[in-house]
Design an enzyme around this catalytic site. Structure first.
Site, PDB file in Angstrom:
ATOM      1  N   GLY A  40     -34.181 -29.691  -5.689  1.00 27.74           N
ATOM      2  CA  GLY A  40     -34.904 -28.458  -5.208  1.00 27.74           C
ATOM      3  C   GLY A  40     -33.901 -27.078  -5.450  1.00 27.74           C
ATOM      4  N   GLY A  45     -34.708 -23.154  -5.643  1.00 28.85           N
ATOM      5  CA  GLY A  45     -35.009 -22.473  -4.095  1.00 28.85           C
ATOM      6  C   GLY A  45     -34.003 -21.395  -3.904  1.00 28.85           C
ATOM      7  N   ILE A  91     -31.879 -17.972   6.603  1.00 25.58           N
ATOM      8  CA  ILE A  91     -30.957 -17.570   5.462  1.00 25.58           C
ATOM      9  C   ILE A  91     -31.338 -16.211   4.887  1.00 25.58           C
ATOM     10  CG2 ILE A  91     -29.601 -18.104   3.509  1.00 25.58           C
ATOM     11  CD1 ILE A  91     -28.903 -19.855   5.906  1.00 25.58           C
ATOM     12  N   TYR A 136     -42.489 -29.283  10.042  1.00 26.42           N
ATOM     13  CA  TYR A 136     -41.223 -28.986   9.410  1.00 26.42           C
ATOM     14  C   TYR A 136     -40.052 -29.433  10.363  1.00 26.42           C
ATOM     15  CZ  TYR A 136     -37.303 -26.068   7.381  1.00 26.42           C
ATOM     16  OH  TYR A 136     -36.192 -25.626   6.863  1.00 26.42           O
TER      17      TYR A 136
HETATM   18  P1  NAD Z   1     -36.948 -23.027  -1.019  1.00 22.12           P
HETATM   19  O1  NAD Z   1     -38.366 -23.147  -0.279  1.00 22.12           O
HETATM   20  O2  NAD Z   1     -36.518 -21.776  -1.315  1.00 22.12           O
HETATM   21  O3  NAD Z   1     -36.673 -24.008  -2.014  1.00 22.12           O
HETATM   22  C1  NAD Z   1     -37.215 -25.587  -2.111  1.00 22.12           C
HETATM   23  C2  NAD Z   1     -37.209 -26.153  -3.512  1.00 22.12           C
HETATM   24  O4  NAD Z   1     -37.759 -27.318  -3.493  1.00 22.12           O
HETATM   25  C3  NAD Z   1     -38.175 -25.183  -4.321  1.00 22.12           C
HETATM   26  O5  NAD Z   1     -37.586 -24.570  -5.579  1.00 22.12           O
HETATM   27  C4  NAD Z   1     -39.355 -26.118  -4.831  1.00 22.12           C
HETATM   28  O6  NAD Z   1     -39.710 -26.062  -6.078  1.00 22.12           O
HETATM   29  C5  NAD Z   1     -38.569 -27.242  -4.515  1.00 22.12           C
HETATM   30  N1  NAD Z   1     -39.462 -28.531  -4.254  1.00 22.12           N
HETATM   31  C6  NAD Z   1     -40.609 -28.666  -3.622  1.00 22.12           C
HETATM   32  N2  NAD Z   1     -41.330 -29.712  -3.538  1.00 22.12           N
HETATM   33  C7  NAD Z   1     -40.483 -30.453  -4.454  1.00 22.12           C
HETATM   34  C8  NAD Z   1     -40.511 -31.970  -4.868  1.00 22.12           C
HETATM   35  N3  NAD Z   1     -41.761 -32.547  -4.290  1.00 22.12           N
HETATM   36  N4  NAD Z   1     -39.673 -32.489  -5.723  1.00 22.12           N
HETATM   37  C9  NAD Z   1     -38.589 -31.469  -6.031  1.00 22.12           C
HETATM   38  N5  NAD Z   1     -38.500 -30.382  -5.587  1.00 22.12           N
HETATM   39  C10 NAD Z   1     -39.259 -29.604  -4.844  1.00 22.12           C
HETATM   40  O7  NAD Z   1     -35.987 -23.617   0.214  1.00 22.12           O
HETATM   41  P2  NAD Z   1     -34.596 -23.065   0.333  1.00 22.12           P
HETATM   42  O8  NAD Z   1     -34.470 -22.111   1.522  1.00 22.12           O
HETATM   43  O9  NAD Z   1     -33.724 -23.213  -0.869  1.00 22.12           O
HETATM   44  O10 NAD Z   1     -33.961 -24.585   1.318  1.00 22.12           O
HETATM   45  C11 NAD Z   1     -33.281 -25.610   0.914  1.00 22.12           C
HETATM   46  C12 NAD Z   1     -33.025 -26.722   2.132  1.00 22.12           C
HETATM   47  O11 NAD Z   1     -32.462 -25.697   3.083  1.00 22.12           O
HETATM   48  C13 NAD Z   1     -34.356 -27.017   2.751  1.00 22.12           C
HETATM   49  O12 NAD Z   1     -34.020 -28.448   3.019  1.00 22.12           O
HETATM   50  C14 NAD Z   1     -34.645 -26.095   3.923  1.00 22.12           C
HETATM   51  O13 NAD Z   1     -35.340 -26.787   4.793  1.00 22.12           O
HETATM   52  C15 NAD Z   1     -33.300 -25.954   4.218  1.00 22.12           C
HETATM   53  N6  NAD Z   1     -33.276 -24.627   5.330  1.00 22.12           N
HETATM   54  C16 NAD Z   1     -33.589 -23.447   4.573  1.00 22.12           C
HETATM   55  C17 NAD Z   1     -33.267 -22.271   5.442  1.00 22.12           C
HETATM   56  C18 NAD Z   1     -33.855 -20.729   4.690  1.00 22.12           C
HETATM   57  O14 NAD Z   1     -33.655 -19.960   5.688  1.00 22.12           O
HETATM   58  N7  NAD Z   1     -33.609 -20.756   3.635  1.00 22.12           N
HETATM   59  C19 NAD Z   1     -33.146 -22.406   6.900  1.00 22.12           C
HETATM   60  C20 NAD Z   1     -33.088 -23.500   7.371  1.00 22.12           C
HETATM   61  C21 NAD Z   1     -33.071 -24.785   6.305  1.00 22.12           C
HETATM   62  N1  SER Z   2     -35.712 -20.326   7.376  1.00 22.18           N
HETATM   63  C1  SER Z   2     -36.617 -21.475   7.614  1.00 22.18           C
HETATM   64  C2  SER Z   2     -37.893 -21.356   7.752  1.00 22.18           C
HETATM   65  O1  SER Z   2     -38.245 -20.144   8.419  1.00 22.18           O
HETATM   66  C3  SER Z   2     -35.755 -22.340   8.806  1.00 22.18           C
HETATM   67  O2  SER Z   2     -35.522 -23.423   8.370  1.00 22.18           O
HETATM   68  O3  SER Z   2     -38.722 -22.272   7.544  1.00 22.18           O
END
Ligand code: NAD
Ligand code: SER
Length: 317
Positions: free
Chosen positions: A8, A11, A169, A139
């Site tokens: 991922g 992302g 984030i 989720y």
């Molecule tokens: P994002 O949605 O921006 O990115 C996720 C990435 O996963 C995307 O680029 C997507 O193409 C890829 N993806 C989706 N399905 C896939 C698959 N089957 N195989 C391979 N890749 C796949 O998410 P993010 O914000 O970068 O989050 C990264 C991690 O941090 C995640 O576990 C998320 O739950 C966690 N998280 C994020 C936040 C936030 O605010 N961004 C908050 C809490 C937790």
């Molecule tokens: N920023 C994330 C969401 O809103 C929390 O894990 O899904």
């Protein structure tokens, strides 16, 4: 130098985490993967990988001599509620594959959790690491699954699993599109472009948040700490807490004409199950975690950087 695989990686978090890790450990040691293909070759070495494809996942690990796995591929909260079966496949089965490969190849693995692992019956103020966890989103259920299965692998086979519960984030490089906390990023784009924003969360919806530099600092801090210092495997990390009205007021200090309005949608209900603030004492004690950005420092940095990207003049005063 550790060789690190990121799933991922295109992302919101993976994009900036991979950049930071390349600076630290060398470009050739950071192997990026995602379901999507990158728009440029800044991400090389890069493989297109669906984490549900166990054979390709294993081949990339074994042929690249991987030491550490950062498993970021996930379906976030808002998309998850629209398509729970997709979230079940990617978040549960994808993690099954990642943790099993970590066991087989003796990898250190970080798979992020979230404030979404908590639920409506969790104490909401200064939520501790160990408390009621009964989330009501798919989720959130998937994040509890990641924490418990990861901890089981650590207990049963010694797999070096670690996770941190990120708050929402906030960043300017890669727009988030799939979460409930995304309003706190969209508000900056709209403030600079149109001087107004319609929030999909209510004005008093207080949530824990973190600026991307602190997210990278926390992730790399937990990634690098020696395993012997960890007394637990799942950690709260806290940055700041604010509601839409408070971030709007902070933006108005720099863009006085900015106006916010409210039109809550299904994401309001998701947010209502999450904590207002987190107690991250264990992270501070066990791996010296400490955030740097509060609301005002984050707002001025976001507006400055985003105005450069959008090419919209902004007076920092
Ligand atoms: P994002 O949605 O921006 O990115 C996720 C990435 O996963 C995307 O680029 C997507 O193409 C890829 N993806 C989706 N399905 C896939 C698959 N089957 N195989 C391979 N890749 C796949 O998410 P993010 O914000 O970068 O989050 C990264 C991690 O941090 C995640 O576990 C998320 O739950 C966690 N998280 C994020 C936040 C936030 O605010 N961004 C908050 C809490 C937790
Ligand atoms: N920023 C994330 C969401 O809103 C929390 O894990 O899904």
């Amino acid at each position: 130098m550790p060789r690190i695989l990121i799933t991922g990686s295109l992302g919101q978090i993976g994009t900036e985490l991979s950049e930071k890790l390349r600076e630290k450990y060398g470009k050739e040691n950071i192997i990026c993967t995602d379901l999507r293909a990158p728009k440029n070759n800044n991400c090389d070495p890069f493989y297109t990988l669906d984490v549900l494809d166990t054979v390709s996942f294993e081949h990339i690990i074994s042929s690249n001599d991987i030491d550490w796995l950062i498993h970021n591929a996930s379906i976030l909260s808002a998309t998850g509620e629209k398509d729970p079966h997709l979230a079940m496949r990617v978040n549960f089965r994808g993690f099954d594959n990642a943790i099993e490969l970590a066991r087989k190849y003796n990898l250190r693995i970080i798979s992020p959790s979230s404030i979404a692992a908590f639920g409506p019956s969790t104490p909401r103020v200064n939520t501790p690491d160990n408390t009621v966890m009964r989330p009501n989103t798919i989720y959130g259920v998937s994040k509890v699954y990641v924490e418990l299965l990861g901890e089981y692998y650590n207990h049963k086979w010694g797999t070096d699993f670690r996770t941190l519960r990120y708050p929402g984030i906030i960043s300017y490089k890669t727009p988030p599109m799939h979460g409930t906390t995304d309003y706190a990023v969209a508000i900056f784009h709209e403030a600079l472009k149109n001087k107004k924003y319609e929030s999909f969360l209510k004005e008093d919806m207080l949530l824990p948040m973190m600026y991307m530099p602190d997210c990278l600092k926390a992730t790399i801090g937990l990634l690098e700490v020696d395993s012997s210092r960890l007394k637990q495997r799942s950690f709260n990390v806290s940055g700041m807490s604010f509601n839409p009205e408070q971030i709007s007021d902070a933006i108005k200090k720099y863009i006085p004409e900015f106006q916010i309005s409210y039109n809550p949608d299904y994401r309001q209900e998701i947010a209502e199950g999450w904590p207002n603030s987190l107690d991250d004492t264990a992270a501070r004690e066990q791996w010296n975690w400490k955030p740097e950005y509060d609301l005002d420092a984050m707002v001025v940095d976001m507006l400055g950087n985003l105005s450069d990207i959008l090419d919209i003049p902004f007076d920092k005063k």
